[in-house]
Design an enzyme around this catalytic site. Structure first.
Site, PDB file in Angstrom:
ATOM      1  NE  ARG A 180      -3.256   4.720  -9.415  1.00 35.04           N
ATOM      2  CZ  ARG A 180      -2.481   5.328  -8.530  1.00 35.04           C
ATOM      3  NH1 ARG A 180      -1.176   5.241  -8.661  1.00 35.04           N
ATOM      4  NH2 ARG A 180      -2.982   6.017  -7.526  1.00 35.04           N
ATOM      5  CE1 TYR A 188      -7.267   2.866 -12.330  1.00 31.87           C
ATOM      6  CE2 TYR A 188      -7.646   5.021 -11.355  1.00 31.87           C
ATOM      7  CZ  TYR A 188      -7.046   3.780 -11.313  1.00 31.87           C
ATOM      8  OH  TYR A 188      -6.219   3.464 -10.274  1.00 31.87           O
ATOM      9  CE1 TYR A 243      -8.310  -9.101  -4.922  1.00 28.44           C
ATOM     10  CE2 TYR A 243      -7.831  -6.818  -4.346  1.00 28.44           C
ATOM     11  CZ  TYR A 243      -7.782  -8.165  -4.045  1.00 28.44           C
ATOM     12  OH  TYR A 243      -7.190  -8.585  -2.881  1.00 28.44           O
TER      13      TYR A 243
END
Length: 773
Positions: A111, A115, A137
């Site tokens: 991840r 990013y 979000y």
């Protein structure tokens, strides 16, 4: 009243301007090439100056302020990474040219690399002097590394960068649970960091734990995470609070008209697997009434993040440095060079379900009726294109049901379409015809193929392994008989495999384990960037298994026999049984000196062209032997002896047997197979004879018939010692073991199913991709 009725029917029609997936992919392809070409920043003052505004979409669907909406409309470029499909539809309707940053996620991909790539994508146009809006979000500064990194780098390079606040999960948690952070105080921790760095919990304070549903996970899984490390977190909580303390599993409501999840459990109750399944990647835990900390090596080992022999790097300081370009950041940049949107990425269409969610957020009259009478409110609002399945989901008034309706319900292919796809995926000739001739209905094929691939295991038949060769998975799916699926892990068959929605699952003998490994298995099928099939998920640990590629040409075993060409005799035959298993080619009795080159109509060896139609008319002697036949109505099967002096069935002569090359047939034969039409061949894995075809009863009823000359234990050992086709020793040993075992009961035709599946699926995928898939 009339104005209220008009308001209640807002968003019943599709948006006039909405992007297609193809347009979005084309924009990302162009952007990826531009980022890769630009390379790392030079560090010199920026010119021209750009502007970056980072926004939050809130927890509720499309929870933008009016000011944020205006910023999105006025920006030169818009990026977004949001968790709700209706919000994606809202942004794309405002800005059809927006970039969805979630394309940068991929199964089992670190991840952190994602990013970094998100940051670079957002900064690309800022560095070109443009106005960029990036939507994340919730609150864009809460658990969003990319937004903070982008703002810091943009400011450092001389650009204008602003982060506007949004509603975070902590904000709605305090409101929904009635928690005041000041009374008596509050601690908040990211769950994995709490364990890895041994953070000290003060049980006298409110405690909020973030990202409990992904504890110990560094990669990304589209199918969701399995909570396999949750017991490690529960152990820590029990040390501090004991087993009976209350833990609230909290998930904020994303959709107006729904209630948040506020499930109260004890620490002990959360050890129940059924309760753990309610913990998702959106869960935040609340437990009622901080200097650089080193990582805890024991915690890292328990989470599988520290392997034997590895050491723990001391921290650089109390705060994480997130705005520099080190080796990992540069590796993320390199990932744009050949970037392609993953096959598993869901392109959000303009769906009536998403528009209903948007209408709920903006229309109080519709929302109030939806709370009282969900089904009636949906029925009154519904446009004609809202299907029955979507209506039923919306009427359930549940978070996941609304999300599914907003995403869009995938229509299953019709029985006729499913049969056609089954033909394409099991017959190489039909797949090649699609690639060669084209088809007017490729659009419907593209729509139906994903549904078939997610629901049927047979297109994934093959051998898959990890790069180190320590784990291998063999799949043998049945196109017409799913209960007969076979799945092997490291050569051992697993019991009761289940394949649904593109995910293969199984449990072991202890209730959770898989064959050989002692742990359960959950693997998602998908295509890699190179077009090869792969399995991604967990088998005791996070794994990525890629299919072992088959040879580009047919195996030499397919040529077994004697040929005449230009007065020269060419023989293709294995060594005699009992010797080291290998095929040999001789020309007039002398070993061939050059490699065999196989073409569509024949093969070449030692400068000699040998057409396939020059094969001897009799069955090759190497296909003689005593076959074990598998019969549907006879558990013990039968024995068929094929020899130069004739054919016998369970010791009884078959007087009317006729042989024509590899074809063998008879009528009026003895029981249990009075009639048959068979094809003889050589198994490329074991180099033992096999046969398949159709048998007939005395009244002419046909039934499937397969058979194989058994592989004894000594021959199996010799096979295992000689890996072939580029398959590593471990997976090859497992493959030969299962092939040898199956030979005692008629064989599995493993190679042929594997070759048929891999070739046909690759051909169909290529045809649909070239047509703009």
């Amino acid at each position: 009243m009339d104005s209220d009725r008009r308001s209640a029917h807002r968003y019943t029609r599709p948006f006039d301007r909405f992007p297609s997936r193809q347009e979005h992919e084309a924009r990302w392809a162009e952007l990826s090439r531009a980022i890769a070409s630009a390379g790392p920043p030079t560090g010199e003052p920026a010119e021209p100056k750009g502007e970056l505004t980072v926004l939050g979409s809130g927890i509720e669907a499309a929870g933008f302020t009016r000011a944020d909406e205006q910023l999105l409309r006025e920006a030169d470029h818009v990026f977004h990474c949001v968790a709700d499909p209706a919000t994606v539809v809202r942004i794309n309707a405002w800005r059809p040219d927006a970039y969805d940053l979630s394309v940068l996620y991929d199964d089992a991909k670190d991840r952190y690399l994602t990013y970094i790539q998100m940051t670079e994508a957002v900064l690309h146009f800022v560095r070109a002097g443009r106005r960029v809006a990036a939507v994340f979000y919730g609150h864009p500064g809460v658990f969003v590394l990319s937004s903070h990194r982008a703002v810091r780098i943009a400011r450092r390079e001389g650009h204008t960068a602003v982060m506007r606040p949004g509603i975070s999960a902590l904000d709605v948690l305090c409101a929904d649970l009635g928690v005041d952070p000041s009374s008596p105080g509050m601690q908040t921790f990211e769950a994995s960091d709490l364990l890895i760095r041994g953070r000290r919990i003060d049980p006298g304070l409110n405690l909020v734990l973030w990202q409990v549903g992904v504890v110990g996970e560094l990669d990304y899984q589209r199918a969701g995470f399995t909570n396999r490390h949750l017991p490690v977190l529960l152990d820590r909580l029990e040390e501090v609070y004991g087993p009976d303390h209350t833990v609230v599993n909290y998930i904020g409501a994303r959709y107006r008209g729904l209630d948040p999840v506020t499930a109260h459990h004890t620490v002990a109750a959360l050890r129940d697997p059924a309760v753990q399944r309610t913990v998702t990647s959106a869960s935040t835990w609340y437990l009622p009434p901080a200097v650089a900390a080193p990582a805890d090596p024991q915690a890292l080992e328990r989470l599988g993040l520290l392997k034997p022999g590895q050491s723990v790097r001391p921290p650089d300081g109390p705060l994480r440095i997130i705005d520099e370009y080190g080796p990992r950041e540069l590796a993320a940049l390199d990932g744009f060079t050949d970037f392609r949107i993953p096959a598993g990425f869901h392109w959000q269409q303009d769906t009536p379900g998403a528009r209903f969610v948007l209408a709920l957020g903006e229309d109080s009259v519709l929302r109030e009726r939806y709370v009282r009478e969900p089904a009636a409110a949906v029925a009154d609002w519904a446009p004609p294109e809202l299907g029955e399945a979507e209506r039923a989901l919306l009427a359930r008034r549940e978070d996941l049901a609304l999300q599914a309706a907003a995403r869009g319900v995938r229509r299953r292919p019709t029985p006729e379409a499913a049969r056609r796809l089954r033909t394409l995926l099991t017959r190489k000739s039909e797949a090649r015809r699609l690639l060669r001739d084209g088809a007017a209905d490729r659009k419907s094929l593209r729509r139906d193929l994903d549904s078939v691939l997610a629901g049927a295991l047979y297109p994934w038949t093959g051998l898959y392994g990890t790069p180190d060769g320590e784990l291998s998975v063999y799949l043998l799916g049945r196109a017409t008989d799913p209960p007969r699926h076979r799945v092997y892990v490291n050569g051992r068959r697993v019991a009761d495999p289940r394949y649904e929605h593109g995910v293969l699952r199984w449990r072991g003998a202890d209730g959770s384990g898989g064959a050989g490994s002692g742990v359960g298995g959950e693997l998602r099928t998908e295509f890699g960037r190179d077009g090869r099939r792969r399995l991604i998920g967990t088998v005791g640990r996070a794994v990525r298994l890629t299919e072992y590629p088959l040879p580009e040409v047919p195996p030499l075993a397919d040529l077994v026999g004697a040929y005449r060409s230009g007065g020269v005799r060419v023989d293709v035959a294995p060594d005699a049984l009992g010797s080291a298993p290998r095929l040999r080619v001789t020309v007039d009795g002398e070993p061939a000196t050059a490699a065999v080159v196989i073409g569509p109509a024949g093969f070449e060896v030692d400068g000699l062209t040998v057409p396939f139609d020059r094969a001897a008319p009799d069955a090759p002697p190497r296909l003689y032997g005593t076959y074990r036949l598998r019969l549907p109505s006879r558990p013990g099967g039968a024995q068929l002896r094929v020899a130069e002096d004739g054919v016998t069935l369970d010791g009884q002569p078959v007087p009317k047997a006729e042989s024509n090359g590899r074809r063998l047939s008879w009528q009026d034969g003895p029981d249990p197979v009075p009639g048959a039409d068979l094809t003889l061949l050589l198994d490329p894995i074991t180099l033992h004879p096999m046969l398949h075809g159709t048998g007939r009863t005395t009244d002419g009823t046909p039934f499937p018939l397969i058979g194989m000359v058994p592989v004894d234990a000594e021959a199996a050992q010799r096979l295992a010692a000689r890996p072939q086709f580029g398959i590593p020793a471990g997976p090859w040993a497992g493959l030969t073991a299962l092939a040898a075992g199956a030979s005692q009961d008629g064989g599995l035709f493993w190679w042929h199913g594997w070759e048929q599946s891999a070739t046909a699926l690759r051909t169909v995928e290529r045809a649909l991709w070239e047509d703009g898939r």
